[in-house]
Design a protein around this motif. Sequence first.
Motif, PDB file in Angstrom:
ATOM      1  N   VAL A 209      81.119  33.057  27.242  1.00  0.00           N
ATOM      2  CA  VAL A 209      81.425  31.651  26.963  1.00  0.00           C
ATOM      3  C   VAL A 209      82.464  31.542  25.856  1.00  0.00           C
ATOM      4  O   VAL A 209      83.444  30.797  25.962  1.00  0.00           O
ATOM      5  N   TRP A 210      82.259  32.302  24.798  1.00  0.00           N
ATOM      6  CA  TRP A 210      83.204  32.254  23.684  1.00  0.00           C
ATOM      7  C   TRP A 210      84.565  32.830  24.063  1.00  0.00           C
ATOM      8  O   TRP A 210      85.607  32.365  23.568  1.00  0.00           O
TER       9      TRP A 210
ATOM     10  N   GLY B 168      88.607  30.534  15.826  1.00  0.00           N
ATOM     11  CA  GLY B 168      87.567  30.919  16.769  1.00  0.00           C
ATOM     12  C   GLY B 168      87.500  32.419  16.964  1.00  0.00           C
ATOM     13  O   GLY B 168      86.406  32.997  17.082  1.00  0.00           O
ATOM     14  N   LEU B 169      88.664  33.078  16.993  1.00  0.00           N
ATOM     15  CA  LEU B 169      88.684  34.533  17.113  1.00  0.00           C
ATOM     16  C   LEU B 169      88.003  35.178  15.912  1.00  0.00           C
ATOM     17  O   LEU B 169      87.206  36.117  16.062  1.00  0.00           O
TER      18      LEU B 169
ATOM     19  N   VAL C 109      88.169  48.279  23.095  1.00  0.00           N
ATOM     20  CA  VAL C 109      87.214  47.358  22.469  1.00  0.00           C
ATOM     21  C   VAL C 109      86.984  46.176  23.397  1.00  0.00           C
ATOM     22  O   VAL C 109      87.892  45.369  23.631  1.00  0.00           O
ATOM     23  N   THR C 110      85.776  46.069  23.933  1.00  0.00           N
ATOM     24  CA  THR C 110      85.458  44.972  24.842  1.00  0.00           C
ATOM     25  C   THR C 110      85.033  43.734  24.058  1.00  0.00           C
ATOM     26  O   THR C 110      84.800  43.796  22.850  1.00  0.00           O
ATOM     27  N   ILE C 111      84.903  42.613  24.768  1.00  0.00           N
ATOM     28  CA  ILE C 111      84.472  41.389  24.103  1.00  0.00           C
ATOM     29  C   ILE C 111      83.066  41.554  23.528  1.00  0.00           C
ATOM     30  O   ILE C 111      82.748  40.970  22.485  1.00  0.00           O
ATOM     31  N   TRP C 112      82.219  42.351  24.179  1.00  0.00           N
ATOM     32  CA  TRP C 112      80.858  42.562  23.685  1.00  0.00           C
ATOM     33  C   TRP C 112      80.845  43.458  22.447  1.00  0.00           C
ATOM     34  O   TRP C 112      80.029  43.273  21.554  1.00  0.00           O
TER      35      TRP C 112
ATOM     36  N   GLN D 173      76.881  32.946  17.207  1.00  0.00           N
ATOM     37  CA  GLN D 173      77.536  32.308  18.350  1.00  0.00           C
ATOM     38  C   GLN D 173      76.880  30.973  18.696  1.00  0.00           C
ATOM     39  O   GLN D 173      77.568  29.998  19.003  1.00  0.00           O
ATOM     40  N   ILE D 174      75.557  30.914  18.634  1.00  0.00           N
ATOM     41  CA  ILE D 174      74.854  29.661  18.932  1.00  0.00           C
ATOM     42  C   ILE D 174      75.201  28.597  17.899  1.00  0.00           C
ATOM     43  O   ILE D 174      75.496  27.440  18.239  1.00  0.00           O
TER      44      ILE D 174
END
Length: 333
Positions: A8-9, A67-68, A286-289, A298-299
Amino acid sequence: MNIDLTVVWAFIIAFGIFAYVVMDGFDLGIGILFPTFEAGPERDKAMNSIAPVWDGNETWLVLGGGGLFAAFPLAYAIILPATYPLIIAMLLGLVFRGVAFEYRWRDEGHRRWWDAAFTGGSLVAAMAQGMTLGALLQGIEVVDRSYAGSWFDWLTPYTLLTGIGTVAGYALLGSTWLVWKLDGEGQAHARSLAKKAAWATLILMGAVSLYNVVLNAQYTERWLTAPEIYFVAPVPILTAVVAIALLRALGVERHSKPFWLSIALFFMGMAGLGATMWPYVVPPGVTIWDAAAPESSQIFMLIGVGITMPLIIAYTGWAYWVFRGKVGEEGYH
């Protein structure tokens, strides 16, 4: 149903970057094209066309960068040291452009210098943004979750190509915006510029796309092997359709259509980049996770974005609606 907040992010950041690119892109494009306009009323009209919206457009840069930092702090900590010279150049270009925009109206005795600063700042910012994208796509050396490259790893023929491509794309957005907002000789001049910018953008998009395929093994596998090719094939096909429609719209008396098709072309370009990079936020490892903030963070941030983003979209839409007409000698009418 479990929702992956990291994905989502990733889409929120991508949306913020896309919104910035297309909105501030036509501002920068007008600055890049500024020397081709006649000093006097033609330049004034071009400036007046973006006067009500240009500073609000940069809101999306704050959302994308902030946001990043908040959602993917590891990516932020790697990308910035790898591209510090480009980021500094971009910010200085935006400062010069903003100051020149305000002072050219108040200091007529030095207006030509402010015009030069407006053009120079726009060109530097656009080139730096394109080269930053190229530096990210070509891969960043990471060791122990930190940037391990040198000060000038970002400077390669590939990043120069992506930088020039971004300049051409912004010129396309700027010229098609003026096709929409001007009339008479000014519109005819803008249409002529848009045709040249469209061809330059399409040629450079094609060159970057071909370069991407051979840039590293991951990209080659994504675009040239089954079954991945079946999922990404619609992107170049739809891009070709949009390109043909854009060239046809520029060949006839259309006003807003070329601008919307230019945005569609940028959207397809971003879709292609997303398909190339996914799921890496810092290629090649480097993945998003890997880069994501904790779920609780994040919440918490998602609640804030859920409140602020609709407000940003609302006031941005209202500003464009209010100033939706053509631009004359004294401004919008």
